[in-house]
Design an enzyme around this catalytic site. Structure first.
Site, PDB file in Angstrom:
ATOM      1  N   ALA A  63       0.923  -1.323  -0.031  1.00 35.94           N
ATOM      2  CA  ALA A  63      -0.236  -0.136  -0.388  1.00 35.94           C
ATOM      3  C   ALA A  63       1.178   1.315  -0.177  1.00 35.94           C
ATOM      4  O   ALA A  63       1.920   1.414   0.435  1.00 35.94           O
ATOM      5  CB  ALA A  63      -0.699  -0.383   1.354  1.00 35.94           C
ATOM      6  N   GLY A 102       0.316  -5.603   0.786  1.00 37.03           N
ATOM      7  CA  GLY A 102      -0.343  -5.143  -0.424  1.00 37.03           C
ATOM      8  C   GLY A 102      -0.111  -5.940  -1.413  1.00 37.03           C
ATOM      9  O   GLY A 102      -1.082  -6.488  -2.382  1.00 37.03           O
ATOM     10  N   GLU A 105      -0.671  -9.791  -0.746  1.00 38.85           N
ATOM     11  CA  GLU A 105      -2.162  -9.689  -0.715  1.00 38.85           C
ATOM     12  C   GLU A 105      -2.464  -9.701  -2.357  1.00 38.85           C
ATOM     13  O   GLU A 105      -3.367  -9.993  -3.202  1.00 38.85           O
ATOM     14  CB  GLU A 105      -2.574  -8.547  -0.045  1.00 38.85           C
ATOM     15  CG  GLU A 105      -2.159  -8.582   1.426  1.00 38.85           C
ATOM     16  CD  GLU A 105      -2.754  -7.773   2.437  1.00 38.85           C
ATOM     17  OE1 GLU A 105      -2.364  -6.987   2.069  1.00 38.85           O
ATOM     18  OE2 GLU A 105      -3.612  -7.788   3.143  1.00 38.85           O
ATOM     19  N   GLU A 125       4.034  -6.028   7.449  1.00 41.37           N
ATOM     20  CA  GLU A 125       3.417  -4.428   8.564  1.00 41.37           C
ATOM     21  C   GLU A 125       3.355  -4.448   9.284  1.00 41.37           C
ATOM     22  O   GLU A 125       3.600  -3.825   9.814  1.00 41.37           O
ATOM     23  CB  GLU A 125       1.431  -5.101   7.786  1.00 41.37           C
ATOM     24  CG  GLU A 125       1.297  -5.080   6.201  1.00 41.37           C
ATOM     25  CD  GLU A 125       1.284  -5.931   4.925  1.00 41.37           C
ATOM     26  OE1 GLU A 125       2.149  -7.050   5.657  1.00 41.37           O
ATOM     27  OE2 GLU A 125       0.060  -5.970   4.279  1.00 41.37           O
TER      28      GLU A 125
END
Ligand code: 3HC
Length: 678
Positions: A63, A102, A105, A125
């Site tokens: 992210a 992310g 993911e 994270e």
């Protein structure tokens, strides 16, 4: 504005390409572009499969951290990933570089994952005080099992593509340069077939069959998780993946993620992420400052420090000439280096072939003349100005013009050392921390005359050898030890006033440091620098040495140690301290832990403020980088300066005033203006 996402057709395969330098972070424009591209692929009857890949140095590295803490802008990452997974046309992730957070993911939401052998995958994270927040904690265990997912989610260390293939996170390794072509062919081969959806995977059943794996993991990894909120939340999330249906597990993940995101630990750790990167930038040096080539490094001194310093370069493939005065010391030093490497090999951190390759790059010598071709020489000799100056004068004679001469001094003036040479522009400090082959910090000390290209070269070199560098100006003790001396001063005073030395240590342990000052003294050896005359006793430390209490190695120092090195406070030491206090005229009193904490830490912040005001540090966050990497300041508080801003500078000033301790004008001014440091 043009979208960072474009699409390219290859027959019946739609290739979705992200071009969002530097790391293809999944910011709003990328998320929106991906959602549009998937919709386009689904709507086009001629498209039967899709590939997602990235331009530039890496697959999506996560992210966009700069968006954290700002109002969310749709589509959210979970929404985009759900749309990818819901596609009934196969979607293939083609991974190079690092698929992190992310990005990993996103790969998990795709139906298949291919990568080049050099790629790395991970969910880091927790290093930002978070857990994956886009379904990663729920999809990963369903794909690879709860047991294999735990270390990835809870510890946050990326794994190699080979390991990812082994645990089932990847479907295929491609050739180094044929990623896109192989991904397209793979996608085409799956066209028309039912797609496997990770959210429906069943590998997480291992966590149902054997729920003890969660508690076992917590026990075995307790040390790595100490004080941190995120790893416990990560375990809870993986556990939820084993116990709850996907939709409920995702809800649980979101709840945990949002709780962490708004907490202080994540704010502090995100501050650190950017602080580490900012520390590499030197305000008055252009980013394109030319660098000097470093092909061979000389190290003077084969003791613990010199040997550790040399290992950094050998491990990075840079040849080292190691100079000592005596053959015996040289032999001993090189033998220790080999032993350290072999210990790493035993722990599986390197192969024996790599041990041999590193040691083959080492040339031990007794002759200064052998340093003639070095591009950089680092001295790690006795901490004494006259000795250092002699060494630098000699180095100036024997090394080629343009070679960089560095001192590993931890206190002394680089400017004065430089006067022993004809090349002050090429002199600087490279202050490593012991053990130098392990500790991350490198304080790069910029002398008044150090040239820009010399400084820029040192900063680049730090990265090459895997260090985190921060620049310090010249002053006694530089950034780190100058602040440490203020803490030590208070620790010594506190025990004279009646605080117990174990309370002093425990306060720091409770704050999150790995150990307190008296434990540290015991570990390092209390006899370092001792004059060796038991009859001459002027400090507590000298009294302990006179009593044969040299520290852990002697089984007793401030503490008594058992065979497992467990410490217990000592009555003998208590009596020695009480005796000293009485002689110095101190009436001992009860000192509470709050007072101990404030008196240990607030003066450090005050010194940090002076360091900033004097421009010894470029920015407050550089001081945080120094203390987190060199002295074990807990990362989840963000470092001393960030922590001070969190609790309020006015609180620090009030505490210092209450304890009758000095407050610098700069700190008082910042507090009065209601400012933080940066
Ligand atoms: N968001 C925003 N900016 C980022 C970023 C990210 N995720 N990752 C890196 N950057 C920026 C850096 O701040 C730096 O900016 P600068 O040049 O202005 O200083 C620039 O990109 C280059 O980064 P590095 O200097 O670190 O480059 P390297 O090549 O050394 O390393 C990397 C590349 C391994 C990708 C490293 O940058 C990294 O580890 N990035 C963070 C990865 C991460 O933590 N991802 C998880 C994010 S949280 C998340 O995904 C939540 C999700 O679950 C919802």
């Amino acid at each position: 504005m043009t979208s960072p996402i474009r699409t390219e057709r290859d027959g019946n395969v739609l290739v979705i390409v992200s071009d969002n330098p530097p790391v293809n972070a999944l910011g709003q424009a990328v998320r929106a572009g991906l959602a549009d591209a998937i919709a386009k692929g689904l709507a086009d009857p001629d498209i039967e499969a899709m590939v997602i890949r990235c331009d530039g140095q890496t697959f999506f590295a996560g992210a966009d951290i700069t968006e954290f803490g700002k109002p969310p802008q749709g589509p959210s990452l979970p929404q985009v990933l759900d749309r990818i997974e819901a596609s009934d046309k196969p979607v293939v992730a083609a991974i190079h570089g690092t698929a992190l957070g992310g990005g990993c993911e996103l790969a998990l939401a795709c139906h298949y994952r291919l990568a080049v052998p050099k790629a790395k995958l991970g969910l880091p994270e927790v290093k930002l005080g978070l857990i994956p927040g886009a379904g990663g904690t729920q999809r990963l265990p369903r794909l690879v099992g709860a047991k294999a997912a735990l270390p990835l989610v809870v510890l946050g260390n990326p794994i190699s593509a080979r390991d990812a293939l082994d645990i089932g996170l990847l479907d295929l390794l491609t050739g180094d340069s044929s990623l896109e072509a192989e991904a397209i062919a793979f996608a085409r081969s799956k066209a028309g077939q039912p797609v496997p959806r990770t959210s429906q995977g069943t590998a997480n059943q291992d966590g149902v069959r054997d729920p003890a794996i969660f508690d076992e993991f917590r026990v075995t990894q307790g040390r790595a998780m100490r004080g941190l909120d995120a790893p416990n939340a990560a375990i809870a999330a993986v556990r939820a993946a084993a116990e709850l249906p996907f939709a409920e597990g995702v809800k649980k993940e979101r709840e945990l993620f949002v709780g962490l995101m708004t907490g202080t630990q994540s704010k502090a750790m995100r501050h650190y992420f950017f602080a580490e990167r900012a520390a590499q930038k030197i305000a008055d040096l252009p980013a394109d400052t030319p660098l000097l080539p470093i092909r061979a490094v000389g190290v003077i001194g084969a003791g613990t420090m010199g040997g550790g310093i040399a290992m950094n370069f050998l491990s990075a493939g840079i040849p080292v000439i190691l100079l000592e005065m005596q053959q015996e010391a040289l032999d001993r030093g090189t033998a220790v280096m080999r032993r350290n490497y072999e210990a790493s090999a035993k722990r599986g951190r390197m192969t024996m072939a790599q041990v041999d390759a590193a040691m083959d790059l080492l040339t031990p010598t007794l002759d200064y003349a052998d340093l003639a071709d070095c591009d950089l020489v680092i001295e790690a000799v006795y901490e004494n100005m006259d000795v250092k100056k002699q060494v630098f004068a000699r180095l100036d004679e024997v090394t080629k013009p343009g070679a960089i001469l560095a001192s590993n001094t931890s206190y002394l003036s680089i400017d004065e050392i430089a006067t022993a040479t004809q090349r002050p522009g090429h002199v600087l400090g490279l202050h490593f921390f012991s053990p130098a082959n392990v500790m991350k910090l490198l304080e790069v000390v910029r002398g008044a005359q150090t040239r820009g290209d010399v400084l820029a070269t040192a900063m680049k070199l730090a990265r090459t050898i895997g260090k985190v560098a921060a620049v310090s100006g010249v002053c006694a003790g530089f950034i780190g030890n100058r602040m440490l001396s203020k803490r030590q001063e208070q620790a010594n005073k506190l025990i004279m006033e009646g605080a117990s030395y174990w309370d002093v240590d425990d306060v720091l342990l409770e704050f999150g440091f790995p150990m307190g000052p008296f434990q540290m003294g015991d570990l390092a050896g209390l006899d370092i620098g001792w004059h060796r005359d038991p009859a001459k006793v002027t400090t507590v430390r000298e009294a302990l040495c006179a009593a044969g209490r040299f520290g852990q190695k002697a089984g007793k120092g401030f503490y008594d140690y058992d065979s497992a090195r467990q410490r217990t406070p000592s009555d003998e030491v208590r009596a020695i301290i009480a005796d000293f206090a009485a002689k110095a005229g101190h009436t001992q009193r009860e000192v509470g832990k709050d007072e101990i904490r404030e008196r240990l830490l607030y003066p450090m912040v005050n010194e940090g403020a002076k360091i900033l005001d004097e421009k010894i540090a470029q920015r407050a966050s550089d001081i945080d980088v120094v203390w987190i990497n060199g002295y074990g300041w807990p990362i989840y508080t963000g470092g001393p300066m960030f922590w001070a801003s969190t609790i309020g500078l006015e609180t620090i000033v009030a505490g210092l005033d209450r304890h009758g301790l000095p407050v610098s004008d700069y700190l008082r001014k910042c507090a009065a203006e209601g400012r933080t440091f940066d």
